[in-house]
Enzyme design. Structure first.
Site: not given
Length: 633
Positions: A31, A34-35, A110, A113, A468, A470, A472, A542
């Site tokens: 739920g 803090d319910d 338990d 929430g 590698g 751009s 490189a 890549s």
């Protein structure tokens, strides 16, 4: 005359025997924040007399320390074990507790929430028979109430208790209770939830927990404990579904015995029954049901056994033994619902490991059909799934698996997704149905294969994958490598990032999702070229390890050479032949690798080239030398 100690020992033995044969119910509390979830579990532990005196004394002391008024005990402190939880008054992790009554044993989870801990809630719900959905009577139905209701129905929990808690804080108002019930049942119709039991209660005061509350004479239904002790357990229902047993282990202690061990996921089995092995489809009959305590005349869902067959059949770990007259389906492409559980988003085209029962296969999410807005149930377009996102997707596997739709069998229709590199569990999924094309498309046998093609060319086919930043020097070095190989009489093809984007991938941009799809397509093309017996040189940024690893796994071992062009960002930026870094720095070019999009350096590259200390010619020669030394050329 019997000795007193003998009588006590006899009573203990009888108690343990009775306890052993009690049924076991697994349930969760969920739920909003803090319910009263933890308070309810603490109250159940207290009422079932499952606390030692020192535990009770410690909780009484902590209750005063953390501000509980009067003589009341803060039962939540029994469950909220983490220091952070006690200090904040919330539950963060999933806390499991065991208790029992005269009629049943219980394991309760338990669950948190907070929305950011939805994945923890899914973990707790995965094995539950019942969900207790807590609702604060003062607040009514909230966003998290809807979210957790949808998740519990999606995961397949058949029994939902709507526990309208803190009724003492609304003066036990019947009108307030009825209004919440009306609102919830209206929402439940939208998600198809039918088996609902609504109970007004106060976990703090104990109203309607184990005894009917005198404060709510207008309520005539069951108490929570009364419901938990009598509700049908899914294990009992699973025994009446078709037989399924994933093979966990091939048991071969000697040449005279060969059995197949695992836990029955559903159904029953006995000697003489006809079974089928999937995905192979071979059939046999059961000879014996073997356990540590001796052979069984019948085994039922939930039992762990070793099955021996009357015929010698090739069966491996991950295969599924099924009822021959009601077999599972076999496919490799599916529609699936995925609950994403990792900070890094799910990206279509990326490859993961899928674990279904005892079988692990390679899986690629090919498309996200839509994402579900759990607050409105709206279907929204999505290119990726973020943490806690729920999406309906299509998935393709590298091999066929046996399965049942999740709605019919959770054990053979549910799975987890695992990241290939980190080995983290990143998602949980439900198989909805097989795609028709999964059965219609098969691999066509050809007589001229990769071995014949590569033998004709006198070379070992492979992918030389240059990666590698751009700037490189990938394209320059790749071009030199191909020129040198061509001059040596080798059969090659160069796939360059810019060139491919003019044709095959011209529809793709530079977002993370499009980068993944770009590399997936290139990998498939490179795989076909390797099958043609070629040496394929690819020059792509890549940036993601996952996609480079995917490309590696598409071909056989030894057919992938990762070449890392190790050029520092500042050096690559100084070169900036195309002026791309300047545009990226000015904000004119979004998602540029190294600036506002990450580059993940290789961890297992076969070659690393330092372009700050080597010329392009020397780098190309180093690649050629590597290939020559290992017999590629």
């Amino acid at each position: 005359m019997a000795h007193v100690s003998d009588l006590i020992e006899s009573d203990i033995e009888q108690y343990l025997k009775n306890h052993e044969h009690k049924s076991l119910l697994r349930f969760i509390t969920c739920g909003s924040v803090d319910d009263g979830k933890s308070t309810l579990i603490g109250r159940l532990l207290y009422e079932s007399k499952m606390l030692f005196e020192d535990q009770l004394a410690a909780v009484e002391s902590d209750s005063k320390k953390f501000g509980t008024q009067g003589e009341n005990i803060d039962f939540a402190l029994l469950v909220d074990g983490l220091a952070a939880e006690r200090e904040q008054g919330i539950t963060i992790d999933v806390a499991y507790r065991f208790f029992s009554t005269d009629r049943r044993k219980f394991i309760v989870a338990d669950t948190p929430g907070h929305e950011q801990y939805t994945r923890n809630m899914v973990t707790g719900a995965s094995t539950a028979d019942v969900a207790i959905l807590m609702v604060d009577a003062r607040k009514g139905i909230l966003t998290q109430t809807r979210r957790h209701s949808y998740l519990t129905s999606l995961i397949g929990i058949r029994h939902i208790v709507v526990a309208i808690n803190k009724m003492d804080l609304v003066d036990y108002s019947e009108q307030t209770f009825n209004q919440i019930v009306e609102n919830y049942r209206s929402f439940a119709k939208q998600i198809g939830v039918e088996d609902i039991t609504v109970i007004p209660m106060s976990a703090f005061k104990g109203d309607n927990i184990t005894e009917p509350s005198p404060n709510m004479p207008w309520y005539h239904g069951t108490t929570l404990m009364g419901y938990l002790e009598t509700v049908e357990i899914d294990d009992e229902r699973r025994q009446h579904t078709p037989f399924r047993m994933p093979v966990q282990w091939v048991n071969r202690p000697n040449l005279d015995f060969r059995g197949f061990s695992g836990q029955l996921a559903s159904g029953t089995i006995k000697p003489g029954d006809k079974v089928r092995v999937l995905p192979s489809g071979k059939e046999s009959t059961v000879a014996r049901l073997v356990t540590y305590d001796g052979d069984l005349e019948q085994a039922v869902a939930g039992q762990s056994i070793t099955i021996t067959l009357n015929d010698e059949i090739d069966i491996s770990r991950g295969d599924l033994l099924v009822e021959a007259t009601e077999p599972a389906a076999v496919a490799k492409q599916f529609e699936t619902t995925i609950i994403w559980m990792h900070e890094e988003p799910l990206l279509p085209g990326r490859t993961y490991l899928m674990k279904v029962g005892t079988k692990t296969v390679s899986a690629t999410i090919t498309d996200i059909k839509y994402q579900v807005n759990v607050n409105t149930m709206e279907h929204m377009a999505a290119k990726k799934l973020e943490l806690n996102g729920i999406g309906v997707c299509t998935v393709s596997l590298d091999q066929s698996i046996a399965f049942d739709p999740y709605k019919e069998n959770q054990d053979t229709g549910g799975y987890i997704l695992i990241d290939r590199l980190s080995n983290y569990t990143v998602g949980a999924g439900l198989l909805n149905f097989a795609l028709r094309r999964s059965q219609n498309i098969t691999m066509q046998h050809v007589d001229v294969d990769k071995t014949a093609r590569s033998g004709q060319k006198h070379q070992k086919p492979c992918i030389v994958w240059l990666t590698g930043l751009s700037g490189a020097g990938k394209s320059t070095i790749a071009n030199l490598v191909e020129k040198k190989l061509f001059a040596m009489g080798q059969h090659t093809y160069l796939l360059d990032g810019d060139n491919v984007r003019h044709g095959l991938n011209k529809d793709l941009g530079f977002t993370d999702e499009d980068r993944v799809e770009n590399i997936r397509r290139i990998s498939e093309v490179a795989k076909l070229m390797v099958d043609a017996g070629l040496i394929v040189i690819s020059a792509f940024i890549s940036p993601f390890r996952s996609e480079r690893d995917m490309a590696r796994n598409m071909v056989d071992d030894g057919e992938f050479i990762e070449v890392y062009i190790n050029t520092p960002l500042d050096v690559a930026e100084q070169r900036d032949v195309k002026g791309l870094y300047k545009k990226a720095r000015r904000g004119e070019l979004k998602n540029f690798t190294g600036i506002d999009s990450p580059y993940e350096t290789p961890e297992k590259a076969e070659c690393t080239l330092d372009t700050t200390s080597m010329t392009p010619e020397e780098c190309a020669d180093m690649v050629i030398d590597y290939m020559r030394e290992r017999g590629y050329i």
